[in-house]
Design an enzyme around this catalytic site. Structure first.
Site, short mmCIF file in Angstrom:
data_model
loop_
_atom_site.label_atom_id
_atom_site.label_comp_id
_atom_site.label_asym_id
_atom_site.label_seq_id
_atom_site.Cartn_x
_atom_site.Cartn_y
_atom_site.Cartn_z
N TYR A 33 0.89 -1.20 -0.07
CA TYR A 33 0.01 -0.14 0.08
C TYR A 33 0.80 1.38 -0.03
O TYR A 33 2.13 1.24 0.12
CB TYR A 33 -1.04 0.06 1.30
CG TYR A 33 -0.23 0.26 2.49
CD1 TYR A 33 0.49 -0.50 2.95
CD2 TYR A 33 -0.70 1.58 3.18
CE1 TYR A 33 1.13 -0.43 4.30
CE2 TYR A 33 -0.12 1.75 4.23
CZ TYR A 33 0.78 0.98 5.24
OH TYR A 33 1.57 1.15 6.26
N LYS A 149 6.43 -1.93 1.82
CA LYS A 149 5.21 -1.29 2.35
C LYS A 149 4.13 -2.17 2.26
O LYS A 149 3.18 -2.17 1.54
CB LYS A 149 4.76 0.05 1.94
CG LYS A 149 4.04 1.02 2.66
CD LYS A 149 4.14 2.41 2.46
CE LYS A 149 3.27 3.25 3.27
NZ LYS A 149 3.26 3.11 4.74
N GLU A 182 11.77 2.05 14.33
CA GLU A 182 11.07 3.12 13.79
C GLU A 182 9.52 3.03 14.77
O GLU A 182 9.72 2.29 15.60
CB GLU A 182 10.68 3.09 12.32
CG GLU A 182 10.03 1.99 11.96
CD GLU A 182 9.70 1.56 10.47
OE1 GLU A 182 9.66 2.68 9.64
OE2 GLU A 182 9.74 0.40 9.86
N LEU A 207 10.98 1.03 7.24
CA LEU A 207 10.28 1.66 6.13
C LEU A 207 10.96 3.00 5.57
O LEU A 207 11.71 3.91 6.36
CB LEU A 207 8.83 1.93 6.17
CG LEU A 207 8.12 2.25 4.86
CD1 LEU A 207 7.77 1.20 4.07
CD2 LEU A 207 6.91 3.38 5.24
N1 PDD Z 1 2.78 4.81 7.54
N2 PDD Z 1 7.18 3.62 8.97
C1 PDD Z 1 6.07 2.97 8.95
C2 PDD Z 1 6.26 1.56 9.56
C3 PDD Z 1 4.94 3.27 8.45
O1 PDD Z 1 3.95 2.72 8.39
C4 PDD Z 1 5.12 4.78 7.94
C5 PDD Z 1 3.84 5.42 7.20
C6 PDD Z 1 6.28 5.40 8.11
C7 PDD Z 1 6.33 6.78 7.31
O2 PDD Z 1 6.31 6.81 6.10
P1 PDD Z 1 6.07 8.18 5.24
O3 PDD Z 1 6.72 9.21 5.57
O4 PDD Z 1 6.30 7.70 3.73
O5 PDD Z 1 4.48 8.38 5.52
C8 PDD Z 1 7.32 5.03 8.54
C9 PDD Z 1 1.63 5.30 6.99
C10 PDD Z 1 1.23 6.84 6.83
C11 PDD Z 1 0.45 4.46 7.43
O6 PDD Z 1 0.64 3.44 7.46
O7 PDD Z 1 -0.84 4.99 7.53
#
Ligand code: PDD
Length: 285
Positions: A33, A149, A182, A207
């Protein structure tokens, strides 16, 4: 305005939209996703999100569900049909529908594509930015390919729920060596006594956050020193500042780690400076 979802070539009423019960995403979490922020009706850092979407698909050997240009069009159409000004677009691609069996289906099936959009409250986000949030630390129980992801988020949701039950906003996940990887849905950052920003380097352990990527560009422009290395729970607890990053909220200050105040217990100056610097670098399209 009723919500509209895009599902495999059709725009459907959100409440009635669905996929097949033998979709491999539903049965095996066999899919990926993306979440892309929307501001003033425009996509934030679309190219980086699409780049990561293609990388995630490539790692799992799932085909692109449609040409990139068409995908860009559908994302915009979903924003438009839902009348979103501030919010997010959610895209999910799974390997498709096949009789339940672990190996990839032969012959291969058409990947499933779902795109939805959600309105978010900017006021609510700004409240967290102004006040800061608390995080707890707990063991990272996820699989070994966190750079993909994947929609398989069981360990992430259990961690987030544990955080909420502890009265915290986020859970920072800790590897077997005591280093933070993270957050359950955010990247993790601290600022040391010398004002240097520390975040874990990219690897299969985390991620590759799009916000993380843009913030590194923003920091370089601002002359803020960044060190990409793992940091321990103890370093986090004694940091001068801490924050989390993710699309939509961008940066949220962390003011408590495991119940202990970070710095003076208020959002830090480097954190807020970096938050401001993001806008100059972000791509809006
Ligand atoms: N989450 N780490 C993890 C495990 C994440 O699921 C996310 C993002 C991030 C930050 O990634 P980005 O800056 O590309 O949004 C880091 C999304 C927003 C979610 O699962 O809803």
């Amino acid at each position: 305005m009723s919500r509209i979802a895009y599902v495999n070539g059709r725009y459907l009423r959100h409440a009635e939209a669905g996929v097949h019960i033998e979709d491999r995403g539903y049965q095996f979490s066999d899919g990926i996703y993306e979440v892309c922020g929307v501001r003033d009706g425009h996509l934030m850092d679309e190219n980086y999100h699409l780049e990561r979407l293609q990388r995630s698909l490539g790692e799992l050997r799932i085909a692109m569900p449609m040409a990139l240009g068409a995908l860009r069009h559908v994302m915009r159409e979903v924003i438009r049909r839902n009348g979103i000004s501030f919010g997010m677009v959610y895209m999910q691609v799974t390997r498709g529908v096949a009789k339940r069996d672990h190996p990839f289906p032969v012959p291969s099936v058409r990947p499933s594509l779902v795109i939805t959009a959600k309105r978010l409250s900017l006021a609510k986000i700004m409240l967290s930015v102004e006040k800061g949030v608390g995080v707890i630390t707990m063991p990272d129980q996820r699989w070994a390919r966190r750079d993909i992801k994947s929609v398989s988020l069981l360990a992430n949701i259990l961690a987030k729920q544990a955080a909420r039950e502890a009265g915290a906003y986020e859970a920072w996940l800790v590897d077997a060596d005591g280093f933070i990887t993270e957050g359950s849905s955010t990247n993790a950052w601290i600022v040391d006594a010398r004002g240097r920003v520390i975040t874990r380097a990219l690897s299969a352990d985390i991620l590759p956050g799009v916000t993380r990527r843009v913030l590194l560009e923003a920091a370089a422009r601002e002359g803020i020193e960044i060190i990409e290395r793992p940091f321990t729970v103890e370093e986090a607890r004694t940091a001068r500042e801490a924050f989390i990053s993710a699309s939509t909220a961008i940066i949220t200050p962390v003011v408590r780690v495991d119940g202990l105040a970070i710095g003076n217990g208020e959002p830090g100056s480097v954190t807020l400076r970096l938050r401001g610097a993001y806008d100059a670098v972000a791509q809006i399209s």
